[in-house]
Design a protein around this motif. Structure first.
Motif, PDB file in Angstrom:
ATOM      1  N   LEU B 116     -25.965 -17.421 109.190  1.00 30.91           N
ATOM      2  CA  LEU B 116     -26.284 -16.525 110.309  1.00 30.91           C
ATOM      3  C   LEU B 116     -27.785 -16.559 110.629  1.00 30.91           C
ATOM      4  CD1 LEU B 116     -24.713 -14.198 111.977  1.00 30.91           C
ATOM      5  CD2 LEU B 116     -26.099 -12.685 110.588  1.00 30.91           C
ATOM      6  N   ARG B 119     -28.579 -19.805 112.468  1.00 29.66           N
ATOM      7  CA  ARG B 119     -28.007 -19.905 113.820  1.00 29.66           C
ATOM      8  C   ARG B 119     -28.611 -18.866 114.770  1.00 29.66           C
ATOM      9  NH1 ARG B 119     -26.534 -22.613 117.957  1.00 29.66           N
ATOM     10  NH2 ARG B 119     -25.247 -21.424 119.387  1.00 29.66           N
ATOM     11  N   ASP B 120     -28.526 -17.597 114.389  1.00 28.71           N
ATOM     12  CA  ASP B 120     -28.872 -16.544 115.346  1.00 28.71           C
ATOM     13  C   ASP B 120     -30.333 -16.099 115.278  1.00 28.71           C
ATOM     14  OD1 ASP B 120     -26.434 -16.518 116.492  1.00 28.71           O
ATOM     15  OD2 ASP B 120     -25.603 -14.960 115.210  1.00 28.71           O
ATOM     16  N   ILE B 121     -30.996 -16.355 114.163  1.00 26.11           N
ATOM     17  CA  ILE B 121     -32.405 -15.936 114.076  1.00 26.11           C
ATOM     18  C   ILE B 121     -33.320 -17.137 114.314  1.00 26.11           C
ATOM     19  CG2 ILE B 121     -34.165 -14.847 112.631  1.00 26.11           C
ATOM     20  CD1 ILE B 121     -31.885 -13.316 111.260  1.00 26.11           C
TER      21      ILE B 121
END
Lengths: 178, 160
Positions: B116, B119-121
């Protein structure tokens, strides 16, 4: 949770990233319009993805300094190599000393005990001899001082004793006066 | 040079993995010490950033395993505090939204957390993440989905 909701759960990310076929996306959209629970979840995920992009931070200044010092620190550590003393050698030396003590102080094996005692006594003799030799050297130094300079050497025992007597006398004088 | 290029990425992995600044700083330092010690083991046919990431990932997971008790106790304490729901004003004083989100991330499984974060940060592509973790792209996608769902469920359970 219905079977359809579980199916939607596994496809929510792909749906949000437009990674599904047109039919699949339409199917999910129609389910979301009918199911408030799934819609709520989808909206929450969208909100979280937006927030997650704000979590990047700059490295604090002092941490960067600490990191920049690492190569120097490692070089210094490499330069000072600690002495290698294997553990098995330490264990062996310890065991030998332990057994020698055992044979010296007890009489479990009389021949070994005798042998150890004779070794210890020869070591003692050696020290007595060398000790006597050192004493002779010291005495001859005193004699040389006395012969050539007609005074005792600074570090000699007699000289020290004289100094101590002088201090004691001064102390006693002070005591009487006071 | 290396520190300028990779310190931000490594620090952000550690910060969002542990959700505690002090720990993240110590862990970042330890990771770079490890990198310097193992520089001669790096093979040139491999990707340098992937190699750094592998060291960072392994170190974060090792640190977390070694101090699991502490992290679990902290989580339990946080949950107990959140049961006595504070007012919105108290919430604002106690914790920023970002810290809260970080804490939620730190409660995920270590592997989900790392994927996560990337990918998202850190905005890496699925392909890049798959390469770094040596897993198929489909596995990365399903793990990301699971991590996001868990976060959403955690928020919804609290009624936020």
């Amino acid at each position: 949770m219905s079977k359809k909701c579980k199916e939607i759960d596994s496809l929510l990310s792909a749906y949000l990233e437009n990674d599904l076929s047109k039919e699949e996306a339409e199917d999910i959209s129609s389910h979301l319009n009918a199911c408030p629970e799934c819609l709520c979840k989808k909206e929450k995920i969208e909100e979280i993805i937006l927030k997650l992009s704000d979590l990047q931070e700059e490295v604090p200044f002092f941490l960067k300094n600490r990191l920049l010092n690492i190569p120097d620190m490692i070089e210094k550590r490499k330069a000072v190599k600690p002495l290698y003393f294997p553990k098995w050698l330490a264990a062996a030396v310890g065991t030998i000393i332990l057994f020698l003590n055992l044979f010296y102080f007890t009489n479990i094996f009389p021949p070994v005990n005798r042998e150890v005692h004779s070794v210890v006594s020869s070591i003692e003799k050696f020290f007595v001899k060398t000790g006597g030799w050192f004493e002779k050297v010291r005495e001859s130094k005193e004699l040389l001082f006395f012969t050539f300079f007609n005074k005792k050497s600074i570090g000699s025992k007699e000289n020290k004793a004289d100094q101590r007597n002088a201090i004691d006398k001064d102390f006693l004088k002070g005591g009487k006066n006071g | 040079m290396m520190i300028n290029s990779y310190s931000k990425s490594v620090y952000n992995i550690a910060l969002n993995f542990f959700a505690e600044r002090d720990i993240a700083q110590d862990v970042t330092q330890e990771i770079f010490i490890k990198i310097y010690h193992n520089l001669d083991k790096f093979r040139e046919d491999k990707n340098f950033s992937s190699w750094i990431f592998t060291i960072a990932r392994n170190h974060c997971i090792d640190y977390w395993r070694k101090n699991k008790k502490y992290f679990i106790n902290t989580q339990e304490l946080d949950e107990k505090i959140s049961v006595n729901k504070p007012t919105p004003e108290e919430n604002l004083i106690n914790e920023s939204e970002i810290d809260k989100l970080r804490k939620k991330i730190s409660q995920l499984d270590p592997e989900l957390r790392l994927i996560l974060i990337l990918r998202d940060i850190q905005d890496l592509s699925y392909q890049e993440i798959a390469k770094k973790f040596s897993v198929p792209e489909g596995t990365v996608k399903s793990r990301i989905n699971r991590a996001r769902l868990k976060l959403a469920q955690a928020y919804l359970r609290e009624g936020i």
